[in-house]
Write a protein that holds these residues in place. Structure first.
Motif, PDB file in Angstrom:
ATOM      1  N   GLU A 147      15.223  14.335  -8.505  1.00 49.71           N
ATOM      2  CA  GLU A 147      14.154  14.011  -9.443  1.00 49.71           C
ATOM      3  C   GLU A 147      13.674  12.584  -9.247  1.00 49.71           C
ATOM      4  N   GLY A 148      12.426  12.388  -9.530  1.00 53.20           N
ATOM      5  CA  GLY A 148      11.861  11.060  -9.455  1.00 53.20           C
ATOM      6  C   GLY A 148      12.313  10.221 -10.628  1.00 53.20           C
ATOM      7  N   VAL A 149      12.635   8.976 -10.370  1.00 54.57           N
ATOM      8  CA  VAL A 149      13.048   8.039 -11.409  1.00 54.57           C
ATOM      9  C   VAL A 149      11.924   7.055 -11.703  1.00 54.57           C
TER      10      VAL A 149
ATOM     11  N   LEU B 127      22.489   2.132 -19.742  1.00 53.31           N
ATOM     12  CA  LEU B 127      22.811   3.315 -18.951  1.00 53.31           C
ATOM     13  C   LEU B 127      23.537   4.362 -19.781  1.00 53.31           C
ATOM     14  N   LYS B 128      23.251   5.614 -19.459  1.00 51.80           N
ATOM     15  CA  LYS B 128      23.844   6.751 -20.149  1.00 51.80           C
ATOM     16  C   LYS B 128      24.613   7.607 -19.147  1.00 51.80           C
ATOM     17  N   PRO B 129      25.575   8.372 -19.605  1.00 52.18           N
ATOM     18  CA  PRO B 129      26.311   9.251 -18.684  1.00 52.18           C
ATOM     19  C   PRO B 129      25.386  10.183 -17.903  1.00 52.18           C
ATOM     20  N   GLU B 130      24.293  10.584 -18.500  1.00 52.53           N
ATOM     21  CA  GLU B 130      23.362  11.475 -17.808  1.00 52.53           C
ATOM     22  C   GLU B 130      22.576  10.780 -16.699  1.00 52.53           C
ATOM     23  N   ASP B 131      22.729   9.476 -16.587  1.00 47.55           N
ATOM     24  CA  ASP B 131      22.122   8.747 -15.463  1.00 47.55           C
ATOM     25  C   ASP B 131      22.994   8.824 -14.211  1.00 47.55           C
ATOM     26  N   THR B 132      24.179   9.365 -14.343  1.00 47.49           N
ATOM     27  CA  THR B 132      25.078   9.482 -13.199  1.00 47.49           C
ATOM     28  C   THR B 132      24.449  10.334 -12.111  1.00 47.49           C
ATOM     29  N   ALA B 133      24.354   9.770 -10.917  1.00 51.09           N
ATOM     30  CA  ALA B 133      23.710  10.465  -9.804  1.00 51.09           C
ATOM     31  C   ALA B 133      23.788   9.590  -8.556  1.00 51.09           C
ATOM     32  N   MET B 134      23.423  10.181  -7.436  1.00 48.13           N
ATOM     33  CA  MET B 134      23.179   9.401  -6.225  1.00 48.13           C
ATOM     34  C   MET B 134      21.719   8.966  -6.286  1.00 48.13           C
ATOM     35  N   TYR B 135      21.498   7.680  -6.145  1.00 45.04           N
ATOM     36  CA  TYR B 135      20.151   7.120  -6.221  1.00 45.04           C
ATOM     37  C   TYR B 135      19.669   6.794  -4.812  1.00 45.04           C
ATOM     38  N   TYR B 136      18.452   7.213  -4.550  1.00 42.95           N
ATOM     39  CA  TYR B 136      17.863   7.018  -3.234  1.00 42.95           C
ATOM     40  C   TYR B 136      16.583   6.197  -3.332  1.00 42.95           C
ATOM     41  N   CYS B 137      16.420   5.326  -2.383  1.00 46.27           N
ATOM     42  CA  CYS B 137      15.168   4.629  -2.186  1.00 46.27           C
ATOM     43  C   CYS B 137      14.350   5.447  -1.191  1.00 46.27           C
ATOM     44  N   ALA B 138      13.069   5.595  -1.447  1.00 48.97           N
ATOM     45  CA  ALA B 138      12.225   6.388  -0.561  1.00 48.97           C
ATOM     46  C   ALA B 138      10.889   5.698  -0.356  1.00 48.97           C
ATOM     47  N   ALA B 139      10.278   5.997   0.781  1.00 43.96           N
ATOM     48  CA  ALA B 139       8.989   5.401   1.105  1.00 43.96           C
ATOM     49  C   ALA B 139       8.159   6.369   1.925  1.00 43.96           C
ATOM     50  N   ASP B 140       6.851   6.169   1.852  1.00 48.50           N
ATOM     51  CA  ASP B 140       5.951   6.975   2.660  1.00 48.50           C
ATOM     52  C   ASP B 140       4.657   6.196   2.864  1.00 48.50           C
ATOM     53  N   HIS B 141       4.061   6.398   4.034  1.00 46.33           N
ATOM     54  CA  HIS B 141       2.837   5.663   4.354  1.00 46.33           C
ATOM     55  C   HIS B 141       1.612   6.223   3.626  1.00 46.33           C
ATOM     56  N   ARG B 142       1.756   7.365   3.000  1.00 47.24           N
ATOM     57  CA  ARG B 142       0.638   7.883   2.208  1.00 47.24           C
ATOM     58  C   ARG B 142       0.500   7.076   0.925  1.00 47.24           C
ATOM     59  N   THR B 143      -0.605   7.239   0.247  1.00 47.61           N
ATOM     60  CA  THR B 143      -0.888   6.472  -0.969  1.00 47.61           C
ATOM     61  C   THR B 143      -1.438   7.385  -2.053  1.00 47.61           C
ATOM     62  N   GLY B 144      -1.636   6.800  -3.216  1.00 48.14           N
ATOM     63  CA  GLY B 144      -2.275   7.528  -4.313  1.00 48.14           C
ATOM     64  C   GLY B 144      -1.422   8.654  -4.856  1.00 48.14           C
TER      65      GLY B 144
ATOM     66  N   THR C 143       0.791  -1.234   0.000  1.00 45.44           N
ATOM     67  CA  THR C 143       0.000   0.000   0.000  1.00 45.44           C
ATOM     68  C   THR C 143       0.820   1.281   0.000  1.00 45.44           C
ATOM     69  N   ASP C 144       1.973   1.265   0.616  1.00 50.37           N
ATOM     70  CA  ASP C 144       2.737   2.508   0.765  1.00 50.37           C
ATOM     71  C   ASP C 144       3.347   2.964  -0.549  1.00 50.37           C
ATOM     72  N   CYS C 145       3.587   4.264  -0.639  1.00 53.58           N
ATOM     73  CA  CYS C 145       4.371   4.796  -1.752  1.00 53.58           C
ATOM     74  C   CYS C 145       5.811   4.327  -1.579  1.00 53.58           C
ATOM     75  N   MET C 146       6.387   3.830  -2.657  1.00 51.49           N
ATOM     76  CA  MET C 146       7.794   3.456  -2.630  1.00 51.49           C
ATOM     77  C   MET C 146       8.398   3.806  -3.977  1.00 51.49           C
ATOM     78  N   GLY C 147       9.623   4.290  -3.948  1.00 51.76           N
ATOM     79  CA  GLY C 147      10.189   4.665  -5.227  1.00 51.76           C
ATOM     80  C   GLY C 147      11.665   4.944  -5.179  1.00 51.76           C
ATOM     81  N   TRP C 148      12.188   5.248  -6.338  1.00 54.84           N
ATOM     82  CA  TRP C 148      13.583   5.601  -6.526  1.00 54.84           C
ATOM     83  C   TRP C 148      13.671   7.045  -7.025  1.00 54.84           C
ATOM     84  N   PHE C 149      14.583   7.772  -6.411  1.00 52.41           N
ATOM     85  CA  PHE C 149      14.854   9.141  -6.807  1.00 52.41           C
ATOM     86  C   PHE C 149      16.358   9.270  -7.018  1.00 52.41           C
ATOM     87  N   ARG C 150      16.752  10.316  -7.706  1.00 55.50           N
ATOM     88  CA  ARG C 150      18.181  10.523  -7.906  1.00 55.50           C
ATOM     89  C   ARG C 150      18.506  12.004  -7.863  1.00 55.50           C
TER      90      ARG C 150
END
Length: 124
Positions: free
Chosen positions: A46-48, A85-102, A31-38
């Motif tokens: 930015e959201g990935v 993968l492209k050079p422009e994908d270079t970044a720090m990638y973060y996993c994120a989560a939140d109990h909100r939905t939708g 149910t929770d929001c989960m995603g990857w950002f960089r």
């Protein structure tokens, strides 16, 4: 308490692949929001790719067709398969989560929890 730990980053040449993993605890994978950002140096975060609930996914236009988000609910692990993968994908990638939905899942500012990040470097 939510705990997120990313792994799988590294250095690759353009065209290569990496698979990021995020071991999570304290979240509901169904149910929770989960995603990857960089975030690249000098750029905004930015959201990935995200999961909105159990199955609905979203991808940034820049990664569509190259990245795939998935999760293993039994292992409480979120993945990001990154191909071509492209050079422009270079970044720090973060996993994120939140109990909100939708709709909250589509905006990084609503994510209360974030891991320490894993560096992805793509050379040309």
């Amino acid at each position: 308490q939510v705990h997120l730990v990313e792994s799988g980053g590294g250095s690759v040449q353009a065209g290569g692949s990496l698979r990021l993993s995020c071991a999570a605890s304290g979240v509901s994978f169904s149910t929770d929001c989960m995603g990857w950002f960089r975030q690249a140096p000098g750029k905004e975060r930015e959201g990935v790719s995200i999961f909105d609930g159990d199955r609905r996914t979203w991808y940034a236009d820049s990664v569509k067709g190259r990245f795939t988000i998935s999760k293993d609910n039994a292992k409480n692990t979120l993945y990001l398969q990154m191909n071509s993968l492209k050079p422009e994908d270079t970044a720090m990638y973060y996993c994120a989560a939140d109990h909100r939905t939708g709709g909250y899942c589509y905006n990084a500012v609503f994510y209360d929890y974030r891991g320490q990040g894993t560096q992805v470097t793509v050379s040309s």
